[in-house]
Design a protein around this motif. Structure first.
Motif, PDB file in Angstrom:
ATOM      1  N   TRP A 172      -8.352  -6.676   0.757  1.00  0.00           N
ATOM      2  CA  TRP A 172      -7.730  -5.435   1.218  1.00  0.00           C
ATOM      3  C   TRP A 172      -8.738  -4.674   2.071  1.00  0.00           C
ATOM      4  O   TRP A 172      -9.939  -4.895   1.971  1.00  0.00           O
ATOM      5  N   SER A 173      -8.235  -3.800   2.933  1.00  0.00           N
ATOM      6  CA  SER A 173      -9.092  -3.133   3.905  1.00  0.00           C
ATOM      7  C   SER A 173      -9.099  -1.623   3.716  1.00  0.00           C
ATOM      8  O   SER A 173      -8.123  -1.024   3.236  1.00  0.00           O
ATOM      9  N   HIS A 210      -8.126  -6.306   7.847  1.00  0.00           N
ATOM     10  CA  HIS A 210      -6.745  -6.736   7.640  1.00  0.00           C
ATOM     11  C   HIS A 210      -6.683  -8.269   7.694  1.00  0.00           C
ATOM     12  O   HIS A 210      -6.058  -8.859   8.572  1.00  0.00           O
ATOM     13  N   GLY A 211      -7.347  -8.887   6.712  1.00  0.00           N
ATOM     14  CA  GLY A 211      -7.499 -10.326   6.718  1.00  0.00           C
ATOM     15  C   GLY A 211      -6.589 -11.058   5.755  1.00  0.00           C
ATOM     16  O   GLY A 211      -5.911 -10.458   4.921  1.00  0.00           O
ATOM     17  N   MET A 212      -6.583 -12.374   5.881  1.00  0.00           N
ATOM     18  CA  MET A 212      -5.867 -13.257   4.967  1.00  0.00           C
ATOM     19  C   MET A 212      -6.587 -14.590   4.955  1.00  0.00           C
ATOM     20  O   MET A 212      -7.412 -14.879   5.826  1.00  0.00           O
ATOM     21  N   ILE A 213      -6.279 -15.402   3.964  1.00  0.00           N
ATOM     22  CA  ILE A 213      -6.931 -16.700   3.789  1.00  0.00           C
ATOM     23  C   ILE A 213      -5.880 -17.790   3.962  1.00  0.00           C
ATOM     24  O   ILE A 213      -4.775 -17.702   3.420  1.00  0.00           O
ATOM     25  N   PHE A 214      -6.236 -18.821   4.721  1.00  0.00           N
ATOM     26  CA  PHE A 214      -5.368 -19.983   4.844  1.00  0.00           C
ATOM     27  C   PHE A 214      -6.216 -21.245   4.805  1.00  0.00           C
ATOM     28  O   PHE A 214      -7.435 -21.207   5.028  1.00  0.00           O
ATOM     29  N   THR A 264      -5.978   2.540   2.196  1.00  0.00           N
ATOM     30  CA  THR A 264      -5.709   1.167   1.745  1.00  0.00           C
ATOM     31  C   THR A 264      -4.846   0.483   2.799  1.00  0.00           C
ATOM     32  O   THR A 264      -3.840   1.033   3.244  1.00  0.00           O
ATOM     33  N   ASP A 265      -5.258  -0.706   3.204  1.00  0.00           N
ATOM     34  CA  ASP A 265      -4.544  -1.500   4.207  1.00  0.00           C
ATOM     35  C   ASP A 265      -4.539  -2.971   3.787  1.00  0.00           C
ATOM     36  O   ASP A 265      -5.458  -3.444   3.119  1.00  0.00           O
ATOM     37  N   GLY A 266      -3.514  -3.674   4.243  1.00  0.00           N
ATOM     38  CA  GLY A 266      -3.508  -5.128   4.309  1.00  0.00           C
ATOM     39  C   GLY A 266      -3.841  -5.905   3.055  1.00  0.00           C
ATOM     40  O   GLY A 266      -4.675  -6.820   3.119  1.00  0.00           O
ATOM     41  N   CYS A 312       0.832  -1.199   0.000  1.00  0.00           N
ATOM     42  CA  CYS A 312       0.000   0.000   0.000  1.00  0.00           C
ATOM     43  C   CYS A 312       0.868   1.251   0.000  1.00  0.00           C
ATOM     44  O   CYS A 312       1.793   1.373   0.811  1.00  0.00           O
ATOM     45  N   HIS A 313       0.553   2.176  -0.905  1.00  0.00           N
ATOM     46  CA  HIS A 313       1.097   3.534  -0.877  1.00  0.00           C
ATOM     47  C   HIS A 313       0.102   4.370  -0.086  1.00  0.00           C
ATOM     48  O   HIS A 313      -1.024   4.561  -0.498  1.00  0.00           O
ATOM     49  N   GLU A 314       0.536   4.883   1.074  1.00  0.00           N
ATOM     50  CA  GLU A 314      -0.396   5.428   2.053  1.00  0.00           C
ATOM     51  C   GLU A 314      -1.078   6.719   1.602  1.00  0.00           C
ATOM     52  O   GLU A 314      -0.497   7.535   0.874  1.00  0.00           O
ATOM     53  N   TRP A 315      -2.280   6.906   2.147  1.00  0.00           N
ATOM     54  CA  TRP A 315      -3.034   8.131   1.922  1.00  0.00           C
ATOM     55  C   TRP A 315      -2.244   9.362   2.371  1.00  0.00           C
ATOM     56  O   TRP A 315      -2.466  10.476   1.852  1.00  0.00           O
ATOM     57  N   LYS A 316      -1.324   9.202   3.304  1.00  0.00           N
ATOM     58  CA  LYS A 316      -0.546  10.343   3.788  1.00  0.00           C
ATOM     59  C   LYS A 316       0.227  11.028   2.677  1.00  0.00           C
ATOM     60  O   LYS A 316       0.539  12.217   2.769  1.00  0.00           O
TER      61      LYS A 316
END
Length: 291
Positions: free
Chosen positions: A211-212, A249-253, A194-196, A141-145
């Motif tokens: 993505w979050s 901020h999830g993932m799949i396993f 944009t996160d994760g 992610c390229h941050e909103w900042k």
């Protein structure tokens, strides 16, 4: 201990079939937002119910460049070793994702890339590894900042994961998702987070990305789909979030039986955040939580 006893954000689960163990990583400092960072801890389980730990997965050396805000460690097996991708920052430095390495999934991890592999002129976070046709990529992610409307990019990594090749490629901006909402910040007229990002290849070959961002009910998580089935996209967004309220901020396993599970943290407030797992299924439209 049980999951509801473990304070953790940005959970990431790695199943090691050789040991028959699940390893849980995440942002584990008591307060990840301020003050000095301790490092990253890990927990392990054989059944996803009873967990053991914590054990130190990473502790920085005194001369490590970052000593605050250690976020979102992910661990990926790659070419016979285990690589942690984690976010670091320091006063006067840009936030970025650096690569660490260990011989065992639980660590201990040591810095592998000499510096963050995200662009040093950008504020970046939450880098993840994606390997396509044997070629490693960093998705981050390229941050909103920096940009107001947060972005997700991909860049090719060197085969040894110590550096990058070429320039980042913009995959999408947060505002492209109909469910994403602007948050109130003074730096820009409109701010989208944009996160994760986390990659998932479906059984029928589709390439998806979790993505979050923020939706109508707070922190939320959606799904993007690559129309080409490749990292370059183009990427389209789900109309509705997969997880709509106060978590993400999830993932799949896959568990030992091959069943898909979604891992995320909820609620999205410190110190109450906890990892939770939910059965997940692939559908022609993308992903769906199972009842």
């Amino acid at each position: 201990m049980r999951l509801d006893e473990i304070q953790i954000r940005d959970p990431f689960v790695l199943y090691d079939p050789d040991e028959g163990r699940y390893h849980l990583f995440g942002s584990t400092d008591e307060d990840i937002w301020t003050g000095p960072a301790t490092g990253f801890d890990t927990y392990w389980s054989t059944d996803l119910d009873e967990w053991h730990g914590p054990a130190p997965a990473f502790r920085p050396a005194p001369d490590f460049w970052s000593h605050t805000q250690y976020w979102a460690p992910e661990v990926h097996p790659y070419r016979g070793a285990f690589y942690m991708f984690a976010t670091f920052t320091a006063p006067g430095e840009r936030r970025g994702t650096q690569v660490l390495r260990a011989e065992r999934p639980q660590g201990p991890y040591e810095p592998w890339s000499p510096e963050p592999v995200t662009p040093r002129r950008w504020e970046c976070l939450d880098g993840t590894l994606h390997v396509e046709d044997g070629v490693p990529y960093l998705v981050f992610c390229h941050e909103w900042k920096d940009v107001g409307d947060g972005e997700v990019h991909a860049i090719r990594l060197t085969d040894d994961l110590r550096g990058t090749v070429g320039e980042p490629r913009l995959l999408f901006r947060a505002s492209e998702a109909r469910w994403a909402r602007s948050i109130d910040r003074t730096e820009f007229p409109r701010v989208f987070v944009t996160d994760g990002p986390s990659m998932h290849r479906t059984r029928d070959g589709r390439l998806l990305m979790l993505w979050s961002s923020f939706g109508d009910s707070g922190y939320a998580m959606g799904v993007a789909t690559s129309q080409s089935g490749r990292i370059e996209g183009p990427w389209t967004q789900s109309d509705e979030p997969l997880w709509p309220a106060d978590g993400g901020h999830g993932m799949i396993f896959a568990d030992a039986a091959g069943r898909l599970l979604l891992a995320l943290h909820t609620p999205n407030r410190t110190p109450d955040e906890r990892a939770r797992f939910f059965p997940l299924e692939e559908t022609p439209e993308g992903l769906r939580l199972r009842a």
